[in-house]
Write a protein that holds these residues in place. Sequence first.
Motif, short mmCIF file in Angstrom:
data_model
loop_
_atom_site.label_atom_id
_atom_site.label_comp_id
_atom_site.label_asym_id
_atom_site.label_seq_id
_atom_site.Cartn_x
_atom_site.Cartn_y
_atom_site.Cartn_z
N THR A 408 0.85 -1.19 0.00
CA THR A 408 0.00 0.00 0.00
C THR A 408 0.89 1.24 0.00
OG1 THR A 408 -1.66 -1.22 1.24
CG2 THR A 408 -1.90 1.16 1.18
N VAL A 409 0.40 2.27 -0.63
CA VAL A 409 1.15 3.53 -0.70
C VAL A 409 1.46 3.99 0.71
CG1 VAL A 409 1.05 5.95 -1.40
CG2 VAL A 409 0.15 4.18 -2.92
N GLY A 410 2.76 4.30 0.95
CA GLY A 410 3.17 4.82 2.24
C GLY A 410 3.63 3.76 3.22
N TYR A 411 3.51 2.45 2.89
CA TYR A 411 3.91 1.37 3.79
C TYR A 411 5.14 0.68 3.21
CZ TYR A 411 -0.51 1.90 6.24
OH TYR A 411 -1.56 2.39 6.96
N VAL A 489 -7.42 2.63 1.28
CA VAL A 489 -8.88 2.73 1.27
C VAL A 489 -9.28 3.92 2.11
CG1 VAL A 489 -11.01 1.55 1.86
CG2 VAL A 489 -9.07 0.23 0.98
N VAL A 490 -10.10 4.81 1.53
CA VAL A 490 -10.56 6.03 2.21
C VAL A 490 -11.98 5.80 2.67
CG1 VAL A 490 -10.93 8.50 2.05
CG2 VAL A 490 -9.04 7.44 0.81
N ASP A 492 -15.94 6.46 3.64
CA ASP A 492 -16.93 7.29 2.97
C ASP A 492 -17.08 8.63 3.65
OD1 ASP A 492 -17.29 5.19 1.28
OD2 ASP A 492 -19.05 4.37 2.35
N ALA A 493 -16.94 8.66 4.96
CA ALA A 493 -17.11 9.95 5.69
C ALA A 493 -16.03 10.94 5.26
CB ALA A 493 -17.02 9.71 7.20
N GLU A 494 -14.80 10.47 5.00
CA GLU A 494 -13.74 11.37 4.59
C GLU A 494 -13.93 11.86 3.16
OE1 GLU A 494 -9.99 9.64 5.23
OE2 GLU A 494 -10.25 9.36 7.40
N LYS A 495 -14.55 11.00 2.32
CA LYS A 495 -14.80 11.43 0.94
C LYS A 495 -15.76 12.63 0.89
CE LYS A 495 -14.02 6.93 -1.15
NZ LYS A 495 -14.61 5.83 -1.95
#
Length: 496
Positions: A408-411, A489-490, A492-495
């Motif tokens: 994953t990006v960033g890991y 994975v983002v 839904d609340a943050e979207k």
Amino acid sequence: MPSKPAPIKKAAKKEPAKKEEEKAPEAAPAEAAPAPAEAAAPAEGEAPAAPPAEEPAPPAADGEAPAPEEPKAPTPPPPPPKEPTSAPVDLFVEDKNDTSVSIIWSQPEVVGDSGLDGYTIEVCKDGTEDWKAVNEDLQKSCRYVIKNQTTGDRLKIRVVAVNAGGRSPPVALPEPVLVKEVANRPKVRLPRFLRQRYVAQVGEKINLSIPFTGKPKPVVSWTKDGQPLDTKRVNIRSTDRDSILFIRTAEREDSGVYEMCVKVEDFEDKASLILQIVELPGPPASVKIVDTWGFNVALEWTAPKDNGNTEITGYTIQKADKKTGDWFTVLDHYHRLNATISDLIMGNVYKFRVFAENKVGVSESATVAKEEATILKTAIDYKPPEYKERDFTEAPKFTTSLNDRATTVGYSTKLLCSVRGFPKPKVIWMKNQMIIGDDPKYRQVCVQGICTLEIRKPGNFDGGVYTCKAKNTLGEAVVSCKLEVKQPVVPDAEKK
């Protein structure tokens, strides 16, 4: 013509009348008395008139049987007389001492309907018949202690059972009893562990209890090797049941045969125990080197003069190199008086010493041999073995390949593989056929053939095909894998 009077025949019935008279006391049933024999006959020409049957008979004249009396009720038989019990049985002496005698017996075999109220114990001195009861009240149990008697008297004793019928026949002891404590023959009961030699070390405390029996209290005496005990060294404490031999601090001279004697009147019993006080032995008397050959030395020694008052169980042999002076044990618990020491080092000079050993332990000091053993050098042509050198060269070969990975990006992630080869191969990492080189985003490590490529916090463009190449003078090997970098994975609340 008038009829003649009938002859009087009642006189012939006098005998039955007498029988009835005899049965009168037995309340015979009442009967009509017979007509008297002298009754006047009826006048001539007159018929005799028969008296009515229901009228009572006239009183009998003198000399005739009297009339029977009225019947009486029967008298009940008198009760049977009460009888005493049979004599008690099994009378014997249970115990006695100087002032009393204890007797015991069993109840009579025949008791009867009157039961048993108790017993009376009677005594009298031997040679007299002056029996006296020693219990004021009847004794209920079948055991009694006759107290307050004079020592030395001979008493005859008997027991009588008593009930409502009176006294039973007495049961007496067959022989007079001497009022004196029973003299049981003395007996020493030596414990099992003292029936063999008792071994103790110098300085120990010895406390031996030996029980005995006998009555009256036996007289106890002790001897050592046939002589009276030294009361300064050995203490004796005796009770009614045992005798205790006590030594506060044991020494070698306390060893010996101790004899205990218990005596009651003319009877006595003896028991012996062997006490052995031991300590560490002395060193062997002498040690010498008998022979030296090759890498071997032959030793001989003599037994120690002081064995510690017990047998020698073995020897300990030690050696020391003259250069270092350090002692090492080569034989222990050895039973012979000679030994061969082998596997010595050529060119060294050795000293030897021997310790003695018994049940207590190893002697505090040792005897050192006066001679020294020198292991001489011998001329030997040494030819080292020839070894064929092995060819360990090998072209690179990956023993563990790279596996496709996803991250994953960033890991951060790592790629692993392993390679072998000789000479040591050079490892090169590539991305999409481009050498990574010293890019700080990547960390390359290769230790003991384990090759690692660490990709630090990969981004969207760090995915692709990664290749590891190992190369030496004999060839090269390549392994590859595919790395996929996914977006996180983002929620839904943050979207929103």
